[in-house]
Design an enzyme around this catalytic site. Sequence first.
Site, PDB file in Angstrom:
ATOM      1  N   HIS A  95     -11.657   1.886   2.199  1.00 55.61           N
ATOM      2  CA  HIS A  95     -11.048   2.539   1.044  1.00 55.61           C
ATOM      3  C   HIS A  95     -11.980   2.743  -0.134  1.00 55.61           C
ATOM      4  O   HIS A  95     -11.542   2.776  -1.287  1.00 55.61           O
ATOM      5  CB  HIS A  95      -9.811   1.744   0.604  1.00 55.61           C
ATOM      6  CG  HIS A  95      -8.689   1.832   1.583  1.00 55.61           C
ATOM      7  ND1 HIS A  95      -7.418   1.391   1.324  1.00 55.61           N
ATOM      8  CD2 HIS A  95      -8.650   2.348   2.838  1.00 55.61           C
ATOM      9  CE1 HIS A  95      -6.648   1.605   2.378  1.00 55.61           C
ATOM     10  NE2 HIS A  95      -7.373   2.176   3.304  1.00 55.61           N
ATOM     11  N   ASP A 149      -9.657  -3.099   1.187  1.00 57.86           N
ATOM     12  CA  ASP A 149      -9.771  -2.554   2.536  1.00 57.86           C
ATOM     13  C   ASP A 149     -11.151  -1.907   2.641  1.00 57.86           C
ATOM     14  O   ASP A 149     -11.520  -1.076   1.809  1.00 57.86           O
ATOM     15  CB  ASP A 149      -8.649  -1.530   2.769  1.00 57.86           C
ATOM     16  CG  ASP A 149      -8.660  -0.932   4.167  1.00 57.86           C
ATOM     17  OD1 ASP A 149      -9.724  -0.454   4.602  1.00 57.86           O
ATOM     18  OD2 ASP A 149      -7.604  -0.929   4.825  1.00 57.86           O
ATOM     19  N   GLU A 157      -2.928  -2.922  -2.601  1.00 62.30           N
ATOM     20  CA  GLU A 157      -4.086  -2.349  -1.883  1.00 62.30           C
ATOM     21  C   GLU A 157      -4.443  -0.970  -2.421  1.00 62.30           C
ATOM     22  O   GLU A 157      -3.637  -0.042  -2.382  1.00 62.30           O
ATOM     23  CB  GLU A 157      -3.758  -2.255  -0.383  1.00 62.30           C
ATOM     24  CG  GLU A 157      -4.874  -1.653   0.451  1.00 62.30           C
ATOM     25  CD  GLU A 157      -4.544  -1.581   1.942  1.00 62.30           C
ATOM     26  OE1 GLU A 157      -3.409  -1.953   2.324  1.00 62.30           O
ATOM     27  OE2 GLU A 157      -5.411  -1.150   2.715  1.00 62.30           O
ATOM     28  N   HIS A 186      -8.669  -6.360   4.052  1.00 67.26           N
ATOM     29  CA  HIS A 186      -8.375  -5.579   5.243  1.00 67.26           C
ATOM     30  C   HIS A 186      -9.739  -5.245   5.832  1.00 67.26           C
ATOM     31  O   HIS A 186     -10.407  -4.316   5.379  1.00 67.26           O
ATOM     32  CB  HIS A 186      -7.605  -4.302   4.916  1.00 67.26           C
ATOM     33  CG  HIS A 186      -6.126  -4.502   4.893  1.00 67.26           C
ATOM     34  ND1 HIS A 186      -5.230  -3.474   4.759  1.00 67.26           N
ATOM     35  CD2 HIS A 186      -5.385  -5.633   5.020  1.00 67.26           C
ATOM     36  CE1 HIS A 186      -3.989  -3.964   4.797  1.00 67.26           C
ATOM     37  NE2 HIS A 186      -4.066  -5.270   4.946  1.00 67.26           N
ATOM     38  N   ASP A 194      -7.534  -4.469   9.718  1.00 65.74           N
ATOM     39  CA  ASP A 194      -6.837  -3.186   9.651  1.00 65.74           C
ATOM     40  C   ASP A 194      -7.630  -2.133  10.402  1.00 65.74           C
ATOM     41  O   ASP A 194      -8.535  -1.522   9.849  1.00 65.74           O
ATOM     42  CB  ASP A 194      -6.626  -2.773   8.176  1.00 65.74           C
ATOM     43  CG  ASP A 194      -5.723  -1.553   8.056  1.00 65.74           C
ATOM     44  OD1 ASP A 194      -5.207  -1.089   9.087  1.00 65.74           O
ATOM     45  OD2 ASP A 194      -5.534  -1.067   6.919  1.00 65.74           O
ATOM     46  N   ASP A 216     -11.824   7.103   6.234  1.00 66.31           N
ATOM     47  CA  ASP A 216     -11.090   5.862   6.472  1.00 66.31           C
ATOM     48  C   ASP A 216     -10.521   5.886   7.890  1.00 66.31           C
ATOM     49  O   ASP A 216      -9.318   5.922   8.090  1.00 66.31           O
ATOM     50  CB  ASP A 216      -9.976   5.749   5.420  1.00 66.31           C
ATOM     51  CG  ASP A 216      -9.169   4.470   5.571  1.00 66.31           C
ATOM     52  OD1 ASP A 216      -9.730   3.460   6.013  1.00 66.31           O
ATOM     53  OD2 ASP A 216      -7.967   4.490   5.235  1.00 66.31           O
ATOM     54  N   TRP A 263       0.861  -1.178   0.000  1.00 64.46           N
ATOM     55  CA  TRP A 263       0.000   0.000   0.000  1.00 64.46           C
ATOM     56  C   TRP A 263       0.900   1.231   0.000  1.00 64.46           C
ATOM     57  O   TRP A 263       1.786   1.352   0.843  1.00 64.46           O
ATOM     58  CB  TRP A 263      -0.929   0.059   1.223  1.00 64.46           C
ATOM     59  CG  TRP A 263      -1.611   1.389   1.273  1.00 64.46           C
ATOM     60  CD1 TRP A 263      -2.592   1.849   0.432  1.00 64.46           C
ATOM     61  CD2 TRP A 263      -1.291   2.486   2.144  1.00 64.46           C
ATOM     62  NE1 TRP A 263      -2.913   3.147   0.736  1.00 64.46           N
ATOM     63  CE2 TRP A 263      -2.136   3.557   1.778  1.00 64.46           C
ATOM     64  CE3 TRP A 263      -0.395   2.653   3.190  1.00 64.46           C
ATOM     65  CZ2 TRP A 263      -2.101   4.799   2.430  1.00 64.46           C
ATOM     66  CZ3 TRP A 263      -0.347   3.889   3.841  1.00 64.46           C
ATOM     67  CH2 TRP A 263      -1.201   4.943   3.464  1.00 64.46           C
ATOM     68  N   LYS A 296      -6.961   2.562  -2.680  1.00 68.01           N
ATOM     69  CA  LYS A 296      -7.570   3.477  -1.709  1.00 68.01           C
ATOM     70  C   LYS A 296      -8.305   4.581  -2.449  1.00 68.01           C
ATOM     71  O   LYS A 296      -7.975   4.909  -3.584  1.00 68.01           O
ATOM     72  CB  LYS A 296      -6.468   4.056  -0.815  1.00 68.01           C
ATOM     73  CG  LYS A 296      -6.969   4.874   0.347  1.00 68.01           C
ATOM     74  CD  LYS A 296      -5.904   4.995   1.429  1.00 68.01           C
ATOM     75  CE  LYS A 296      -6.355   5.952   2.517  1.00 68.01           C
ATOM     76  NZ  LYS A 296      -5.468   5.925   3.670  1.00 68.01           N
ATOM     77  N   ASP A 317     -10.588   3.727  10.384  1.00 71.16           N
ATOM     78  CA  ASP A 317     -10.017   2.504  10.972  1.00 71.16           C
ATOM     79  C   ASP A 317     -10.459   2.249  12.404  1.00 71.16           C
ATOM     80  O   ASP A 317      -9.645   1.937  13.275  1.00 71.16           O
ATOM     81  CB  ASP A 317      -8.479   2.524  10.871  1.00 71.16           C
ATOM     82  CG  ASP A 317      -8.007   2.378   9.430  1.00 71.16           C
ATOM     83  OD1 ASP A 317      -8.127   1.292   8.874  1.00 71.16           O
ATOM     84  OD2 ASP A 317      -7.531   3.386   8.858  1.00 71.16           O
TER      85      ASP A 317
HETATM   86  C1  RNT Z   1      -3.903   2.705   4.842  1.00 74.17           C
HETATM   87  C2  RNT Z   1      -4.023   1.270   4.515  1.00 74.17           C
HETATM   88  C3  RNT Z   1      -2.927   0.384   5.017  1.00 74.17           C
HETATM   89  C4  RNT Z   1      -2.479   0.717   6.416  1.00 74.17           C
HETATM   90  C5  RNT Z   1      -1.506  -0.256   6.987  1.00 74.17           C
HETATM   91  C6  RNT Z   1      -0.826   0.289   8.189  1.00 74.17           C
HETATM   92  O1  RNT Z   1      -5.034   3.409   4.543  1.00 74.17           O
HETATM   93  O2  RNT Z   1      -5.252   0.780   4.934  1.00 74.17           O
HETATM   94  O3  RNT Z   1      -3.316  -0.928   4.923  1.00 74.17           O
HETATM   95  O4  RNT Z   1      -3.560   0.849   7.284  1.00 74.17           O
HETATM   96  O5  RNT Z   1      -0.647  -0.672   6.009  1.00 74.17           O
HETATM   97 ZN    ZN Z   2      -5.554  -1.367   4.785  1.00 71.83          ZN
END
Ligand code: RNT
Ligand code: ZN
Length: 409
Positions: free
Chosen positions: A254, A251, A218, A278, A318, A286, A179, A220, A288
Amino acid sequence: MGYESAKEQFADWGVNTEAAIDRLKDIPISVHCWQGDDVVGFENQTSSSGGGIQATGNHPGRARNPDELRADLEFAYSQIPGKHRLNLHAMYLDAEETPDRDEIEYRHFAPWVDWAKNQGIGLDFNPTFFAHAKADDNLTLSHPDEGIRDFWIEHGRRTRDIASKMGEELGSPSVNNIWVPDGYKDIPVDRMAARARLEASLDSMLLQAKDNMLDAVESKLFGIGVEACTVGSHEFYLGYAIRKGTLLCLDMGHFHPTENIADKLSAVSLSMPEILLHVSRPMRWDSDHVILLNDDILAMAHELVSADLLGRTRIGLDFFDATISRTAAWVIGTRNMQKALLQALLKPWETLRAAEDKLDFSARLALTEELKDLPYGGVWAEFCARNQVSVGAELIAILEAYQNSVTDR
Ligand code: RNT
Ligand code: ZN
């Protein structure tokens, strides 16, 4: 007792709870190391993540070094039923030396592998393309400066070597997930140039085939500071993964907020052999947050089971919340993923599919809603008991006691 009655109620619908329990036990979840220390890493204890990702909060107990992180992980795994994996980032090296990102080697991570061997768990890995002076512009593999691109390509190559060696040592391939934060705060004039540079850099990073590891990419939508354009967008990586044979990492934070990520699993998996997830919880952005047992997670689990994708999906987590106990976050989030999988494994799939195939949508609706009343909690408690982990008030007390033991850090 609770379980016997639950077992009968599911059996009335033709669902075998024993089969569900057996299946769930063998679904490994790759637990992300970065919830344990707020994505700081062990290179430079003061740096914040950058790259548009941000842990917020100052709850006591953040792991400050590899030993603390491993102790916290051991505790978390002890409260998560089943055997799982650890997902490490390159910034989590465990070494006296202080190699730059383009200098890291397997030996800097060997203590993690020894520990993983000891725990009997597999490792996954990630190059770290953020929290570094050469990533301060939020451009790495797509930077216009060839020297900067080469620096990051070298970093990426090294992580593939390390992941391959980790996979070999542990007898289980490591997923190395790429990523990059690359993007523009304001509207770029030449998106194509940036994307062409990212593609060329990835090609050169991935040139050499490696055993015992799998590459993943990955995408986003946007990040703080790169609101106008993310170079590695969903379409960019979807195409790239299909053409180059890498895994695609989806993810859940994302995408546009109203997109249904679960819907993507069947669509994407028709074009590629394996997917990486993720599992995350975006809130307005985003963010998390720790995953809840909510509709989004249940839908993901539903699709994994319904589309028979468990055998070719790597489930990674994640999220990072620094306002609560880091270990409780891991335990609760990982168990929520498992709970969602259990609910999906406990569905009477033939009956549901039969209604849909007959276009009997009234029956399908009646079924999905009535099934929600079945006592899945009794099966979950049994699964936990068989795996020697607690539930309910007992779990809460155990989480609290561990947190109390780390507040003086
Ligand atoms: C960031 C991505 C990525 C990170 C990690 C730490 O938006 O989701 O995966 O969260 O690599
Ligand atoms: Zn991620």
